[in-house]
Write an enzyme that holds these catalytic residues in place. Structure first.
Site, PDB file in Angstrom:
ATOM      1  N   LYS A 264       0.840  -1.208   0.000  1.00  0.00           N
ATOM      2  CA  LYS A 264       0.000   0.000   0.000  1.00  0.00           C
ATOM      3  C   LYS A 264       0.868   1.248   0.000  1.00  0.00           C
ATOM      4  O   LYS A 264       1.632   1.475   0.932  1.00  0.00           O
ATOM      5  CB  LYS A 264      -0.917  -0.008   1.227  1.00  0.00           C
ATOM      6  CG  LYS A 264      -1.659   1.312   1.465  1.00  0.00           C
ATOM      7  CD  LYS A 264      -2.565   1.275   2.689  1.00  0.00           C
ATOM      8  CE  LYS A 264      -3.116   2.663   3.024  1.00  0.00           C
ATOM      9  NZ  LYS A 264      -3.994   2.662   4.222  1.00  0.00           N
ATOM     10  N   ASP A 269      -2.481  10.165   3.704  1.00  0.00           N
ATOM     11  CA  ASP A 269      -3.881   9.767   3.913  1.00  0.00           C
ATOM     12  C   ASP A 269      -4.564  10.778   4.833  1.00  0.00           C
ATOM     13  O   ASP A 269      -4.451  10.698   6.050  1.00  0.00           O
ATOM     14  CB  ASP A 269      -3.934   8.357   4.522  1.00  0.00           C
ATOM     15  CG  ASP A 269      -5.369   7.893   4.753  1.00  0.00           C
ATOM     16  OD1 ASP A 269      -6.301   8.546   4.240  1.00  0.00           O
ATOM     17  OD2 ASP A 269      -5.537   6.859   5.445  1.00  0.00           O
ATOM     18  N   LYS A 276      -9.961  12.765   8.403  1.00  0.00           N
ATOM     19  CA  LYS A 276      -9.465  12.344   9.709  1.00  0.00           C
ATOM     20  C   LYS A 276      -9.429  13.545  10.658  1.00  0.00           C
ATOM     21  O   LYS A 276      -9.286  14.672  10.204  1.00  0.00           O
ATOM     22  CB  LYS A 276      -8.040  11.796   9.578  1.00  0.00           C
ATOM     23  CG  LYS A 276      -7.940  10.425   8.963  1.00  0.00           C
ATOM     24  CD  LYS A 276      -6.488   9.955   8.947  1.00  0.00           C
ATOM     25  CE  LYS A 276      -6.349   8.607   8.275  1.00  0.00           C
ATOM     26  NZ  LYS A 276      -7.000   7.497   8.964  1.00  0.00           N
ATOM     27  N   ASP A 287       1.811   6.523   5.490  1.00  0.00           N
ATOM     28  CA  ASP A 287       0.833   5.520   5.066  1.00  0.00           C
ATOM     29  C   ASP A 287       1.278   4.766   3.804  1.00  0.00           C
ATOM     30  O   ASP A 287       0.511   4.005   3.232  1.00  0.00           O
ATOM     31  CB  ASP A 287      -0.535   6.196   4.845  1.00  0.00           C
ATOM     32  CG  ASP A 287      -1.711   5.256   5.020  1.00  0.00           C
ATOM     33  OD1 ASP A 287      -1.543   4.203   5.669  1.00  0.00           O
ATOM     34  OD2 ASP A 287      -2.800   5.561   4.495  1.00  0.00           O
ATOM     35  N   ASP A 346     -12.129   7.112   4.023  1.00  0.00           N
ATOM     36  CA  ASP A 346     -10.891   6.848   4.765  1.00  0.00           C
ATOM     37  C   ASP A 346     -10.496   5.367   4.686  1.00  0.00           C
ATOM     38  O   ASP A 346      -9.403   4.989   5.084  1.00  0.00           O
ATOM     39  CB  ASP A 346     -11.057   7.290   6.228  1.00  0.00           C
ATOM     40  CG  ASP A 346      -9.718   7.477   6.937  1.00  0.00           C
ATOM     41  OD1 ASP A 346      -8.670   7.431   6.254  1.00  0.00           O
ATOM     42  OD2 ASP A 346      -9.734   7.660   8.165  1.00  0.00           O
ATOM     43  N   GLU A 348      -9.390   3.748   2.247  1.00  0.00           N
ATOM     44  CA  GLU A 348      -8.878   3.871   0.879  1.00  0.00           C
ATOM     45  C   GLU A 348      -7.834   2.808   0.542  1.00  0.00           C
ATOM     46  O   GLU A 348      -7.683   2.432  -0.613  1.00  0.00           O
ATOM     47  CB  GLU A 348      -8.271   5.271   0.680  1.00  0.00           C
ATOM     48  CG  GLU A 348      -6.807   5.464   1.128  1.00  0.00           C
ATOM     49  CD  GLU A 348      -6.580   5.276   2.627  1.00  0.00           C
ATOM     50  OE1 GLU A 348      -7.566   5.327   3.368  1.00  0.00           O
ATOM     51  OE2 GLU A 348      -5.433   5.056   3.039  1.00  0.00           O
ATOM     52  N   ARG A 350      -7.635  -0.416   1.140  1.00  0.00           N
ATOM     53  CA  ARG A 350      -8.188  -1.660   0.577  1.00  0.00           C
ATOM     54  C   ARG A 350      -8.649  -1.462  -0.860  1.00  0.00           C
ATOM     55  O   ARG A 350      -8.658  -2.404  -1.646  1.00  0.00           O
ATOM     56  CB  ARG A 350      -9.318  -2.167   1.476  1.00  0.00           C
ATOM     57  CG  ARG A 350     -10.464  -1.206   1.610  1.00  0.00           C
ATOM     58  CD  ARG A 350     -11.335  -1.505   2.802  1.00  0.00           C
ATOM     59  NE  ARG A 350     -10.719  -1.096   4.069  1.00  0.00           N
ATOM     60  CZ  ARG A 350     -11.239  -1.336   5.271  1.00  0.00           C
ATOM     61  NH1 ARG A 350     -12.406  -1.961   5.376  1.00  0.00           N
ATOM     62  NH2 ARG A 350     -10.619  -0.939   6.361  1.00  0.00           N
TER      63      ARG A 350
HETATM   64  N1  BES Z   1      -4.092   4.453   6.964  1.00  0.00           N
HETATM   65  C1  BES Z   1      -5.236   4.175   7.774  1.00  0.00           C
HETATM   66  C2  BES Z   1      -4.955   3.160   8.869  1.00  0.00           C
HETATM   67  C3  BES Z   1      -4.047   3.634   9.976  1.00  0.00           C
HETATM   68  C4  BES Z   1      -4.563   4.327  11.054  1.00  0.00           C
HETATM   69  C5  BES Z   1      -2.713   3.330   9.969  1.00  0.00           C
HETATM   70  C6  BES Z   1      -3.739   4.750  12.066  1.00  0.00           C
HETATM   71  C7  BES Z   1      -1.872   3.739  10.989  1.00  0.00           C
HETATM   72  C8  BES Z   1      -2.384   4.439  12.039  1.00  0.00           C
HETATM   73  C9  BES Z   1      -6.356   3.616   6.904  1.00  0.00           C
HETATM   74  O1  BES Z   1      -6.419   4.119   5.619  1.00  0.00           O
HETATM   75  C10 BES Z   1      -7.640   3.972   7.574  1.00  0.00           C
HETATM   76  O2  BES Z   1      -7.923   5.131   7.663  1.00  0.00           O
HETATM   77  N2  BES Z   1      -8.381   2.957   8.006  1.00  0.00           N
HETATM   78  C11 BES Z   1      -9.629   3.177   8.668  1.00  0.00           C
HETATM   79  C12 BES Z   1     -10.639   2.214   8.089  1.00  0.00           C
HETATM   80  C13 BES Z   1     -12.056   2.487   8.520  1.00  0.00           C
HETATM   81  C14 BES Z   1     -12.530   3.799   7.956  1.00  0.00           C
HETATM   82  C15 BES Z   1     -12.936   1.350   8.064  1.00  0.00           C
HETATM   83  C16 BES Z   1      -9.433   2.908  10.144  1.00  0.00           C
HETATM   84  O3  BES Z   1      -8.692   1.982  10.509  1.00  0.00           O
HETATM   85  O4  BES Z   1      -9.991   3.664  10.946  1.00  0.00           O
HETATM   86 ZN    ZN Z   2      -4.627   4.765   4.828  1.00  0.00          ZN
HETATM   87 MN    MN Z   3      -7.483   5.921   5.511  1.00  0.00          MN
END
Ligand code: BES
Ligand code: ZN
Ligand code: MN
Length: 497
Positions: A264, A269, A276, A287, A346, A348, A350
């Site tokens: 990824k 992000d 966020k 990210d 958010d 994104e 996947r």
């Molecule tokens: N890049 C983030 C995941 C992340 C969060 C990595 C904190 C490192 C530290 C990812 O893109 C994300 O935002 N995931 C969301 C998914 C949710 C919206 C289903 C998450 O984990 O909150």
């Molecule tokens: Zn992300």
């Molecule tokens: Mn995200």
């Protein structure tokens, strides 16, 4: 890094410091240490009696101007209890040592592996030194005020001549691997305005040229032609165009199916329209660590001459809010043709992985491993300590956990069950991109599973293990680069599944 390897007598070598590895002891019984005690007029015996030094992991004692040695000083470095020694004992001890002034003020050093024979210890020691002395990037104007590491000349020594080849091979390998991990850290720490998807592509091409593997870049037009609708949906909000990086290293027999790595590569992000919170958002410049790990792994495999065919795929983009951005509720058509309801912009990572996993089919892979900072929910599973892994093939997951033992980069498996698959179904499209809060890490894997072909697959969620919150033995506070050593070990020890 100038270096050489010797065996036998170290007394005549005029180096600034000798680092002498010692396991934990209560009394001075070791014959080399006893001889050293005589050379220091009993100074060693004294610090043992006063319990200043007993060889605990990371403990040091400095003996100045020992008689019978040409070296200015000897730094005793504890590696801990002999019964529980591993490669990581050496990594940790050398990591701690790497920042001590007693060492960094020296120009030349000799690492003396008295009584130690294992290649994994030699390798761990140099990895620990390089990883521990890694300095954060410096964007301050003017002269750097950081204390400079003066060390430039390294000698590695063993007692016995028969160990010399093993020592050299292991240390050289450790240097290559640590440099790969330093690359991942550097990319992860680089601010997103200095490391855009275009910069990522340029970096991949630079390394491919340097280490002699193939690299092709799909630009936005080529990505449109490939119908990567999920990747394009994420990229839409940004003024920086996406890239899709395809690297191939052929170290295996011609015609053998490759192992495909997918990373990824979200260079920033923000969350997109599902923005966020501001607190700690800056950390999302990291990210792209999954992609960094994959780039580090294929470059390192190429440098080590690993005897496998390897493909590395990196979808890279920013995730930004704007008038062009994808909006919650939008529907995207993925490369595979499956439709996705975007209920949280958010989620994104996947999306871009979905198209990349589908693209992997082109290579008829023998297995696919993806690495991603995918879900914040990992924090509540294994915390910063280890990465959850998921997949469809127990042997592949076992192989990854073996690699964890070999590298001290911890992983642990989670299941994917039908209940989690249900979570990812949409009422109006084939899939939703967010299954809400329950089992967030697994739900993300259940989403990815829809895009894999008929091959063994493993997914490594490195969210949070990509970050070191406090600073530890060989990892300064910041980005860890975890996953790189792990993948290289998987590739090196690859067996048909
Ligand atoms: N890049 C983030 C995941 C992340 C969060 C990595 C904190 C490192 C530290 C990812 O893109 C994300 O935002 N995931 C969301 C998914 C949710 C919206 C289903 C998450 O984990 O909150
Ligand atoms: Zn992300
Ligand atoms: Mn995200």
């Amino acid at each position: 890094m100038k270096r050489n390897y010797i065996s036998g007598n170290i007394n005549e070598l005029s180096v600034d410091s000798i680092v002498w590895f010692v396991s934990e002891f209560k009394n001075l019984t070791d014959k080399n240490l006893k001889a050293l005690d005589t050379c220091t007029n009993g100074a060693l015996q004294h610090i043992v009696e006063t319990e200043e030094f007993s060889g605990k992991n990371g403990e040091t004692a400095v003996l100045l101007k020992p008689d019978c040695f040409k070296s200015q000083k000897i730094i005793l470095l504890g590696v801990g209890d002999k019964k529980n020694l591993t490669h990581d004992s050496f990594r940790k001890a050398c990591g701690i040592l790497s920042r001590k002034k007693s060492l960094t003020q020296s120009k030349s050093v000799l690492f003396y592996f008295d009584n130690f024979e294992e290649a994994a210890y030699f390798q761990g020691a140099i990895e620990g030194y390089i990883l521990g002395s890694f300095k954060l990037l410096d964007y301050k104007s003017g002269e750097s005020k950081k204390s400079k590491n003066k060390l430039s000349r390294f000698t590695f020594a063993v007692d016995n001549k028969r160990l010399l080849r093993r020592l050299e091979t292991a240390v050289e390998k450790g240097i290559t691997i640590a440099e790969g991990q330093v690359l991942v850290r550097t990319l992860g720490l680089t601010p997103s305005n200095y490391f855009t998807p275009k910069d990522f592509a340029a970096k991949a091409q630079e390394l491919a040229k340097k280490y002699k593997f193939k690299c092709r870049i799909l630009d936005e037009n080529a990505i449109v032609k490939e119908k990567m609708g999920a990747l394009l949906a994420v990229a839409k909000g940004s003024d920086e165009p996406p890239r899709f990086i395809i690297m191939e290293y052929n170290g295996g027999r011609k015609g053998t199916a490759p192992i495909v790595l997918v990373g990824k590569g979200v260079t920033f992000d923000s969350g997109g329209i599902s923005l966020k919170p501001g607190l700690n958002m800056h950390e999302m410049k990291g990210d792209m660590c999954g992609a960094g790990v994959v780039l580090g792994a294929i470059s390192t495999a190429a440098r080590l001459g690993v005897k496998q065919n390897i493909v590395a795929l990196i979808p890279t983009t920013e995730n930004m809010p704007s008038g062009h951005a994808t909006k919650p509720g939008d529907i995207h058509v993925s490369r595979k043709g499956l439709t996705i309801e975007n209920i949280n912009t958010d989620a994104e990572g996947r999306l871009i992985l979905a198209d990349a996993l589908d693209y992997a089919n082109k290579f008829n892979p023998q297995a696919v491993i993806d690495v991603a900072t995918l879900t914040g929910a990992t924090l509540y599973i294994l915390g910063y300590a280890g990465a959850p892994i998921m997949g469809n093939n127990q042997k592949l997951l076992d192989r990854i956990m073996d690699a964890s033992d070999n590298t001290a980069e911890k992983t642990w498996p989670l299941p994917i069950w039908d209940e989690h698959r249900e979570q990812m179904k949409s009422s109006i499209a084939d899939l939703v991109n967010s299954g809400g809060r329950p089992a967030g890490t697994i739900a993300a894997a259940a989403f990815l599973e829809n895009f894999i072909g008929d091959w063994p697959w493993a997914h490594i969620d490195i969210a949070y293990v990509d970050v070191e919150p406090a600073g530890s033995a060989y990892t300064p506070k910041g980005i860890t680069g975890i996953g790189m050593r792990l993948l290289v070990d998987v590739l090196e020890n690859w067996k048909k599944l």
